[in-house]
Write an enzyme that holds these catalytic residues in place. Structure first.
Site, PDB file in Angstrom:
ATOM      1  N   GLU A  41       0.834  -1.212   0.000  1.00 56.18           N
ATOM      2  CA  GLU A  41       0.000   0.000   0.000  1.00 56.18           C
ATOM      3  C   GLU A  41       0.864   1.255   0.000  1.00 56.18           C
ATOM      4  O   GLU A  41       0.342   2.371   0.000  1.00 56.18           O
ATOM      5  CB  GLU A  41      -0.926  -0.005   1.224  1.00 56.18           C
ATOM      6  CG  GLU A  41      -2.112  -0.942   1.079  1.00 56.18           C
ATOM      7  CD  GLU A  41      -1.723  -2.406   0.964  1.00 56.18           C
ATOM      8  OE1 GLU A  41      -0.812  -2.848   1.697  1.00 56.18           O
ATOM      9  OE2 GLU A  41      -2.293  -3.117   0.130  1.00 56.18           O
ATOM     10  N   ASN A  87       0.096  -7.520  -3.845  1.00 59.35           N
ATOM     11  CA  ASN A  87      -0.538  -6.735  -4.893  1.00 59.35           C
ATOM     12  C   ASN A  87       0.461  -5.878  -5.662  1.00 59.35           C
ATOM     13  O   ASN A  87       1.555  -5.584  -5.195  1.00 59.35           O
ATOM     14  CB  ASN A  87      -1.605  -5.823  -4.274  1.00 59.35           C
ATOM     15  CG  ASN A  87      -1.005  -4.805  -3.324  1.00 59.35           C
ATOM     16  OD1 ASN A  87      -0.590  -5.155  -2.231  1.00 59.35           O
ATOM     17  ND2 ASN A  87      -0.933  -3.550  -3.738  1.00 59.35           N
ATOM     18  N   ASP A 127      -6.380  -5.706  -6.074  1.00 57.74           N
ATOM     19  CA  ASP A 127      -5.632  -5.947  -4.834  1.00 57.74           C
ATOM     20  C   ASP A 127      -5.669  -7.423  -4.445  1.00 57.74           C
ATOM     21  O   ASP A 127      -5.848  -7.773  -3.287  1.00 57.74           O
ATOM     22  CB  ASP A 127      -6.165  -5.079  -3.681  1.00 57.74           C
ATOM     23  CG  ASP A 127      -5.314  -5.221  -2.418  1.00 57.74           C
ATOM     24  OD1 ASP A 127      -4.087  -5.380  -2.555  1.00 57.74           O
ATOM     25  OD2 ASP A 127      -5.876  -5.209  -1.311  1.00 57.74           O
TER      26      ASP A 127
END
Lengths: 596, 157
Positions: free
Chosen positions: A198, A281, A323
């Site tokens: 992230e 991801n 994701d």
């Protein structure tokens, strides 16, 4: 628990076993423990990541009598993922940040501590972890407890004394890297990786020296061959060819901020000499900022543990739009697939498909959905690629794409590892029955801040229930039975030679079930929702026990923040798809032990 | 270039306040003005004696146009990545509930953003400069008050 002469004898026997697996053999690290020695020395109990124990004192006939026999508060409120270790007559527990290591003396009544180790861990790491300050557990090898600290360090602690033997910085908080995964030790290498999908990290895996902690090799999971430790001759991906595959499938040098974190589990096949792990991801979540396959994000990588050389790789979700991290466990099992004995690797992916691969080559054998899936119609076994539904493609230009199944929490969370029983030939896994709407937004990389670009509210999947625990036949890709649960199911699985499987629910029920039918044999409401992984062991008193963490958290802490009561300045409304969870549980880390 | 990149956005912000060109970022070498120490209202003073502290005044206090720019800045600088959409809380705390760890007055919020806070709030003063941080403060102070979350009941009324 009183010591008897008999149990003292067993203690000595266990200690001898412990010593045999430890440093007495002059640097030979832990062998895979035998299936019935009553210990649990590594995160998934064995290198195959099976989470299977040969203990059978607790079995499908008597498990109805299971009840709690001991509890201990860890003093920490974050999500308690991971699992304890039991080595000889000691149980080891690692907490979420601040990553305290407890060593319990199983020979004494009430299991008092032998020692505890409280490392100096930066509090800055709290805000750099995307999904709660979790830790997925420790590994015992060579007389040491090895584990990772959230702020980017690996430590080795003397298993007898609790003294720190070495501490190595492996990750850079300032770049958005934290460490939550459970390390794996193979011979004299400690294999570790970083979270940060992230934050646009340049994902990697490292091999440390077991004796000194020195970093021996660093392999990127994306990028040019040289960075990925790809040898020109030794790399044989089953469905790709050419050089710099990990750099070509990206615009310009977008791989430098492309993600591919390693936050789950690593398994190891001693015969093939390969370690296996999944990558997370692709970053950012707005896929239109990174056209291409984005290899090797959302993939399984097979490497040589000694020097990190990449041997093969397979990408589950090319050009990840959703994701769909592939950081869930890679379970190694010898199965009969289409009538042929096969060295298989089985993986339940966030993308909703369960994959059975040939673990020597990476070739696909079986790929079938284990939950409701609509982003792809199927997986083409010839090309290895998903047959995508273009209507479920996301990205800034697509606006809000509604009703994508599964959600980005995954068909199962990678933090909830499955178990495999060689007796039933079945895999056992938690699932989430969630779908999502996905709105991608443009995002700009700013070092040390989230690199995401997404809004993705969830809804219940078909049927209205939110999760389950199921048995799966990986040789045929078929569900055998399923226990539906009211809430998404977030615990790992355990199965034993007593044909009992164990799991916990998000609202805090810990259950033992018949591994052949799914019938609930016992259940008990523990102090908080279960996101940890049950283990079983034989204590010095000669009896078999089952241990599990309670302590809701992980992504759930973020998405249903109303389960928290520890910060008066930070109140959250309930998440609208799971409004009732805070009615049944709140945060609180506790170790529970069950016995007959 | 997309208008929602920080550089594009910050140019827009600066155009709004052309008289205050101190806040160029991040390429600018112009040193931002360092804010003075702030005495927190929420702090208890030993012996009842309040320690000396400077004052900071938000040049845009209550200006809805600046708040709107701040909302854009909140997503562009990835604040929403931690604090959630509309600052409703995610990794970082809910800011819309108007409860504060480090004070909620303009100057106190300014200090939190400019220098960062423990537990992972990055220091944005270097990237955003004085003007950028005030723009964010103005947005955060403009957030609509959320419903009272103090009581959560599952009983039928």
């Amino acid at each position: 628990m009183r010591l008897t002469l008999v149990s003292v004898g067993i203690v000595f026997a266990l200690m001898a076993l412990g010593a045999g697996a430890g440093p007495a053999h002059g640097g030979t690290p832990v062998a895979a423990p035998t299936s019935d020695d009553g210990q649990w020395q590594m995160p998934a109990r064995d290198y195959a990541a099976s989470r299977y124990s040969g203990l059978a004192d607790i079995n499908s006939r008597n498990a109805t009598g299971l009840h709690p026999v001991w509890t201990f508060s860890t003093g920490v409120l974050a999500g308690h993922e991971g699992q304890p270790l039991v080595v000889g007559d000691t149980m080891y527990v690692v907490t979420p940040w601040p990553n305290v290591l407890y060593a319990f003396d199983l020979t004494k009544e009430g299991y008092p501590l032998r020692w505890k180790y409280r490392p100096d861990v930066s509090s800055n790491a709290i805000g750099v972890s995307c999904c709660d300050t979790v830790n997925r557990g420790a590994f015992y090898a060579d007389g040491r407890i090895i584990y990772n600290l959230l702020d980017g360090h690996t430590v080795a602690v003397d298993a007898k004394t609790g003294r720190e033997l070495w501490k190595t910085q492996i990750a850079d908080l300032g770049s958005g890297e934290t460490v939550t995964m459970a390390p794996l030790v193979v011979k004299d290498r400690v294999i570790v990786g970083a979270s940060g999908g992230e934050f646009g990290i340049y994902g990697w895996t490292k091999g440390l020296d077991l004796k000194t902690g020195a970093v021996v090799w660093t392999a990127r999971n994306i990028g040019p061959d040289a960075d990925m430790l790809v040898s020109p001759t030794g790399f044989r991906p089953p469905y790709d060819s050419g050089s710099d595959i990990g750099a070509r499938g990206w615009p310009d040098d977008a791989w430098r901020t492309g993600g591919a974190p390693v936050w789950g589990w690593i398994s190891y096949d001693p015969d093939l000499g390969l370690i296996y792990y999944g990558t997370g991801n692709a970053a950012p979540y707005n896929a239109e900022q990174r056209p291409g396959d984005n290899k090797w994000t959302a993939s399984v990588l097979a490497r040589r543990p000694e020097d990190g050389t990449l041997v093969w790789a397979y990408q589950f979700t090319p050009h990840d739009n959703w994701d769909f991290d592939a950081t869930g466990a890679m379970v190694l099992a010898d199965l009969v697939v289409s009538g042929k004995p096969t060295k298989a690797l089985v993986h339940f992916d966030k993308n909703g498909f369960a994959y059975t691969l040939d673990r020597a080559t990476g070739r696909l054998l079986v790929a079938e959905p284990f939950v409701a899936v609509n982003w792809a119609k199927s997986i083409d076994l010839k090309t290895g690629r998903p047959v995508i539904d273009p209507g479920k493609q996301t990205g800034l230009s697509h606006g809000t794409v509604k009703g994508i199944c599964p959600s980005l929490e995954g068909g199962v969370s990678p933090s909830s590892p499955p178990a495999y029983s060689p007796r039933t030939h079945l895999f056992y896994t938690s699932t989430n029955n969630l779908c999502m709407d996905y709105s991608a937004t443009h995002t700009t990389y700013l070092k040390g801040t989230p690199f995401m670009g997404i809004n993705s509210p969830y809804v219940a999947g078909p049927g209205g229930y939110l999760g389950s625990f199921m048995a799966w036949d990986a040789a045929t890709g078929k569900k055998v039975w399923e226990n539906k649960e009211e809430f998404p199911n977030w615990s790992g699985a355990l199965v034993t030679a007593g044909d009992v499987a164990f799991y916990g629910t998000l609202d805090g029920w810990f259950k033992s079930i018949d591994a052949r039918t799914g019938k609930v044999l016992s259940r008990f409401k523990v102090g908080s929702g279960v996101v940890g992984n049950p283990i079983t062991f034989r204590a010095p008193d000669g009896k078999q026990y089952v241990a599990v963490y309670a302590g809701i958290g992980g992504d759930w802490l973020l998405l249903a923040g109303d389960v928290r009561s520890d910060d008066p300045t930070d109140l959250r409304a309930p998440a609208d798809y799971v409004k009732d969870i805070a009615r049944h549980t709140s945060g609180g880390g506790m170790i529970w032990i069950f016995g007959l | 270039m997309n208008a929602r990149t920080p550089v594009g956005l910050l140019l827009a912000v600066l155009a709004l306040s052309a008289c205050q060109q101190r806040a160029l970022l991040p390429a600018s070498n112009a040193a931002p003005l360092l804010p003075p120490a702030v005495a927190y209202e929420a702090h208890e003073a030993a012996g009842g004696r309040v320690p000396p502290g400077g004052t900071l005044r938000n040049p845009h206090q209550g200006d809805p146009a600046v708040a709107a720019n701040g909302a854009l800045l909140f997503t562009t600088m990835n604040c929403d990545g931690c604090h959630g959409p509309d600052a409703s809380g995610s990794v970082g705390p809910n800011l819309a509930v108007r409860r504060w760890r480090y004070g909620g007055a303009d100057a106190e919020v300014y200090m939190s953003i400019f220098y960062g806070r423990p537990k992972g709030m990055p220091a944005f003063g270097g990237a955003l400069g004085e003007e950028g941080v005030w723009t964010l403060v103005t947005y955060i102070r403009s957030l609509p008050k959320v419903d009272n979350l103090a009581t959560e009941s599952w009983e039928k009324p």
